[in-house]
Design a protein around this motif. Structure first.
Motif, PDB file in Angstrom:
ATOM      1  N   LYS A  83       0.905  -1.147  -0.142  1.00 54.70           N
ATOM      2  CA  LYS A  83       0.022  -0.073  -0.021  1.00 54.70           C
ATOM      3  C   LYS A  83       0.804   1.274  -0.212  1.00 54.70           C
ATOM      4  N   ILE A  84       0.587   2.356  -0.881  1.00 56.00           N
ATOM      5  CA  ILE A  84       1.630   3.573  -1.037  1.00 56.00           C
ATOM      6  C   ILE A  84       0.592   4.608  -1.105  1.00 56.00           C
ATOM      7  N   LEU A  85       0.697   5.565   0.045  1.00 51.62           N
ATOM      8  CA  LEU A  85      -0.025   6.873   0.218  1.00 51.62           C
ATOM      9  C   LEU A  85       0.455   7.856  -0.570  1.00 51.62           C
ATOM     10  N   VAL A  86      -0.344   8.607  -1.438  1.00 53.64           N
ATOM     11  CA  VAL A  86       0.346   9.705  -2.408  1.00 53.64           C
ATOM     12  C   VAL A  86      -0.621  10.844  -1.897  1.00 53.64           C
ATOM     13  N   ALA A 101       4.333   1.204  -7.651  1.00 51.31           N
ATOM     14  CA  ALA A 101       3.310   0.352  -7.404  1.00 51.31           C
ATOM     15  C   ALA A 101       3.253  -0.975  -8.563  1.00 51.31           C
ATOM     16  N   GLY A 102       3.450  -0.366  -9.713  1.00 47.14           N
ATOM     17  CA  GLY A 102       3.500  -1.305 -10.752  1.00 47.14           C
ATOM     18  C   GLY A 102       4.355  -2.400 -10.445  1.00 47.14           C
ATOM     19  N   ALA A 110       1.416  -3.353  -6.020  1.00 49.76           N
ATOM     20  CA  ALA A 110       0.930  -2.594  -4.868  1.00 49.76           C
ATOM     21  C   ALA A 110      -0.192  -1.859  -5.070  1.00 49.76           C
ATOM     22  N   GLU A 111      -1.169  -1.332  -4.196  1.00 52.05           N
ATOM     23  CA  GLU A 111      -2.270  -0.236  -4.386  1.00 52.05           C
ATOM     24  C   GLU A 111      -2.007   0.967  -4.173  1.00 52.05           C
ATOM     25  N   VAL A 112      -2.157   2.046  -4.804  1.00 57.14           N
ATOM     26  CA  VAL A 112      -1.973   3.461  -4.533  1.00 57.14           C
ATOM     27  C   VAL A 112      -3.076   4.065  -4.017  1.00 57.14           C
ATOM     28  N   THR A 113      -2.969   4.887  -3.024  1.00 61.01           N
ATOM     29  CA  THR A 113      -4.069   5.678  -2.478  1.00 61.01           C
ATOM     30  C   THR A 113      -3.882   7.056  -2.897  1.00 61.01           C
ATOM     31  N   LEU A 114      -4.498   7.872  -3.456  1.00 61.82           N
ATOM     32  CA  LEU A 114      -4.334   9.280  -3.678  1.00 61.82           C
ATOM     33  C   LEU A 114      -5.037   9.953  -2.573  1.00 61.82           C
TER      34      LEU A 114
END
Length: 147
Positions: free
Chosen positions: A10-13, A32-33, A37-41
């Motif tokens: 999980k990556i927070l942006v 993420a690619g 991983a999943e990206v949360t903007l």
């Protein structure tokens, strides 16, 4: 020395509309690619910047829909740029940006924060913005600051 691989799920942006934030999003999507991983903007509506102190008292905790709507519009536009193979979602919160970013990362169990650096403000934050400086000092996970 043991150089184990690191699993990023999980990556927070945090997104504030700046050029640095968009560059951070671009790099986060790339990371993420590579890691599936999943990206949360995350866009944080800062009432202190959007609404005068006097008006905040009269609002009694109510956040005008148009303030959140602008944040959702920004994130929706950015979501269209993310390749389909990268899982992504958008989130809007209200509060002090630095504190909300740290709390969201902690509560959401994020493995990495990727955010832009802003080069203006007080002497302390000449090189790096005060929000990114706060996040670097208080986040529970690694933080990648993009210029």
């Amino acid at each position: 020395m043991n150089l184990e691989t690191i699993q990023l799920d999980k990556i927070l942006v945090p997104i504030d509309g700046s050029r640095q934030a968009f560059e951070a999003a671009r790099r986060a999507v790339y990371i993420a690619g590579l890691n599936h991983a999943e990206v949360t903007l995350l866009c944080v509506v800062d009432l202190n910047k959007e609404v005068a102190a006097f008006e905040q008292v009269s609002l009694s905790g109510y956040v005008p829909a148009e303030l959140k709507e602008g944040a959702y519009n920004l994130l929706t536009e950015l979501m269209h740029e993310i390749p389909r193979e990268v899982r992504a979602k958008a989130q809007v919160e209200v509060g002090t940006p630095a504190e909300v970013i740290v709390e969201t990362a902690q509560d959401g169990g994020f493995d990495l924060i990727v955010m832009g650096s802003r080069g203006f403000g007080t002497i302390k934050s000449l090189i790096m913005g005060s929000v990114s400086q706060y996040v670097l000092q208080h986040a529970h996970c690694p933080v990648l600051v993009v210029r």
